[in-house]
Design an enzyme around this catalytic site. Structure first.
Site, PDB file in Angstrom:
ATOM      1  N   ARG A  84       0.943  -1.042  -0.073  1.00 24.45           N
ATOM      2  CA  ARG A  84       0.002  -0.019  -0.075  1.00 24.45           C
ATOM      3  C   ARG A  84       0.872   1.456   0.164  1.00 24.45           C
ATOM      4  O   ARG A  84       0.510   2.434   0.626  1.00 24.45           O
ATOM      5  CB  ARG A  84      -0.912   0.048   1.141  1.00 24.45           C
ATOM      6  N   SER A 100     -11.455  -1.978   2.790  1.00 23.58           N
ATOM      7  CA  SER A 100     -10.797  -2.445   4.142  1.00 23.58           C
ATOM      8  C   SER A 100     -10.445  -1.124   4.715  1.00 23.58           C
ATOM      9  O   SER A 100      -9.600  -0.264   3.979  1.00 23.58           O
ATOM     10  CB  SER A 100      -9.576  -3.139   3.872  1.00 23.58           C
ATOM     11  N   GLU A 151      -5.889   2.698   6.042  1.00 23.56           N
ATOM     12  CA  GLU A 151      -5.567   2.815   4.770  1.00 23.56           C
ATOM     13  C   GLU A 151      -6.182   3.994   3.987  1.00 23.56           C
ATOM     14  O   GLU A 151      -5.519   4.591   3.057  1.00 23.56           O
ATOM     15  CB  GLU A 151      -6.085   1.393   4.296  1.00 23.56           C
TER      16      GLU A 151
END
Ligand code: FAD
Length: 304
Positions: free
Chosen positions: A178, A228, A298
Site C-alpha cells: 500500500r 478495508s 488505509e
C-alpha cells in the site's frame, strides 16, 4: 481563499463548466458522505492539469489529485482547497501484444476486462477494486495475492509542480505494501505501462467471476465504504483483530463496523464523516488495548 479569482486564472485553460465551487464531496467518494471542497476541477488533458498545478503552487493553495474517490474520506468541515479530479479524459487504454498502456483515470474494472478480452492474464486480481489506475499505483492496490507492483513496468508522471513530465521505472516507483514513492513526492501519475502475459480467455473470465463471487460473499458491497479501512498489520489481519476485540457490528451514528467483514467501516445511510472517524478511533484504541497492535488507516482522510 478568493475562489472567483482562482477560477478566473484556471479558466485560462480549463473550461468553467468543468469547475465546481463548493463541491459536495459525497458525490465524488465511495463513502457517500463528508463535506465540501472549496473547488473541484476536472482537467481535460495533461496541459490543463499542468496549468492548474502551476497556478495552485504559485498561489500556495492546498490541492489534491483524486481518481474515483474509493479510498478517500473528506471531513464534514470540508476541504479548503482545490480537488483536481482525474476522470474521463484520462481513461484511454491501449493494448499492443502483451503490453497495456492505461490512463490514470481508467477504471481498474475496465482495464481488467479489456485485458481479459485480449486474452491477457495478470490483471484479474484488480477487477473488483473500484478505483482508477492512478489511485491504484499511488496505493499499490492489491487483492487475492495480486498487486499493481506485479504487473507495472513503468509510469508516465507529471511533477507535482506541473512543470515537467517524465517516465519512472517500476523500481523508481518504490512499490511496497500500500505504498509508492508518489505518496512522498506528490507527483501525479498520468499513465501506467503494464506487462501482462498471454492466457486463456475462458480461464481469465472464470477467475474474475470467482473473485467477484468471493467479494460478494465476504464484503458488505451494498453499503457505501472505502473497502478495508485499515492496513494489514504485520503478520496479522485488521478484520480478525477487530473481531477478536468484540467490535463486529459496533455502530456509532450512521457508521458501523461491518458484521460481514470487520475490516470494513460502512455508511449505513446517514453517516457523517465524523461518525466514521470517531468509530475508527474507538476501533483503533480498543484493538490496541486488547492486542497491542495500533491499526493504521488505509483510507486517506482530508479536510480541516
Ligand atoms: C468496496 C471497495 C473494495 C475495495 N477493495 C480494495 C482491494 O481489494 N484492494 C485495494 O488495494 N483497495 C481496495 N479498495 C480501496 C480503493 O478502491 C483503492 O485504494 C483504489 O486504488 C483507489 O483508487 P481511486 O482512484 O478511487 O483513488 P482515490 O480514492 O481517488 O485517491 C486515493 C489516493 O490516490 C491518490 N491518487 C489518485 N489518483 C492519482 C494520480 N493519478 N496520481 C497520483 N495520485 C493519485 C489520491 O491523491 C489519494 O491520495 C476498495 C474500496 C472499496 C470501496
Amino acid at each position: 481563499m478568493n475562489i472567483n479569482s482562482i477560477i478566473d486564472e484556471l479558466s485560462l485553460r480549463i473550461d468553467k463548466n468543468r469547475m465546481i465551487p463548493d463541491a459536495q464531496m459525497r458525490e465524488y467518494t465511495s463513502f457517500k458522505t463528508g463535506g465540501t471542497a472549496a473547488l473541484l476541477a476536472e482537467p481535460g488533458n495533461v496541459d490543463e492539469l499542468s496549468h492548474a498545478l502551476k497556478v495552485l503552487n504559485k498561489r500556495g493553495i492546498e490541492h489534491m489529485v483524486i481518481g474515483n474517490g474509493s479510498n478517500l474520506l473528506v471531513k464534514d468541515s470540508g476541504y479548503n482547497g482545490v480537488i483536481l479530479r482525474i476522470g474521463k479524459p484520462f481513461q484511454e487504454i491501449d493494448i499492443t501484444g502483451e503490453r497495456m498502456e492505461a490512463g490514470a483515470g481508467a477504471l481498474l474494472s475496465e482495464a481488467a476486462s479489456k485485458a481479459g478480452n485480449a486474452s491477457l492474464t495478470g490483471f484479474e486480481f484488480a477487477s473488483g477494486i473500484p478505483g482508477t489506475i492512478g489511485g491504484a499505483v499511488f496505493m499499490n492496490a492489491g487483492a487475492y495475492d495480486g498487486e499493481i507492483s506485479q504487473i507495472i513496468e513503468s509510469a508516465e508522471i507529471l511533477s507535482a509542480d506541473g512543470l515537467r513530465t517524465f517516465t519512472m521505472s517500476k523500481d523508481e516507483l518504490e512499490l511496497s505494501y500500500r505504498h509508492s514513492i508518489l505518496q512522498i513526492t506528490g507527483d501525479i501519475l498520468l499513465k501506467a505501462v503494464l506487462r501482462l502475459t498471454k492466457g486463456d480467455n475462458e480461464k481469465i473470465t472464470a477467475r474474475m467471476n470467482e473473485l467477484t463471487a468471493r467479494r460478494n460473499e465476504k464484503q458488505p458491497l451494498n453499503y457505501p465504504s472505502a473497502g478495508s479501512f485499515f492496513k494489514r498489520p504485520h503478520n496479522n489481519f485488521a478484520g480478525k483483530l477487530i473481531q477478536e476485540a468484540g467490535l463486529r457490528g459496533l455502530t456509532l451514528g450512521g457508521a458501523q463496523v461491518s458484521s460481514l467483514h470487520s475490516g470494513f467501516i460502512i455508511n449505513t445511510g446517514e453517516a457523517t464523516a465524523s461518525d466514521i472517524i470517531n468509530l475508527m478511533e474507538i476501533v483503533r484504541s480498543t484493538v490496541y488495548e486488547k492486542s497491542g497492535v495500533l491499526l493504521e488507516p488505509e483510507v486517506r482522510i482530508i479536510g480541516d
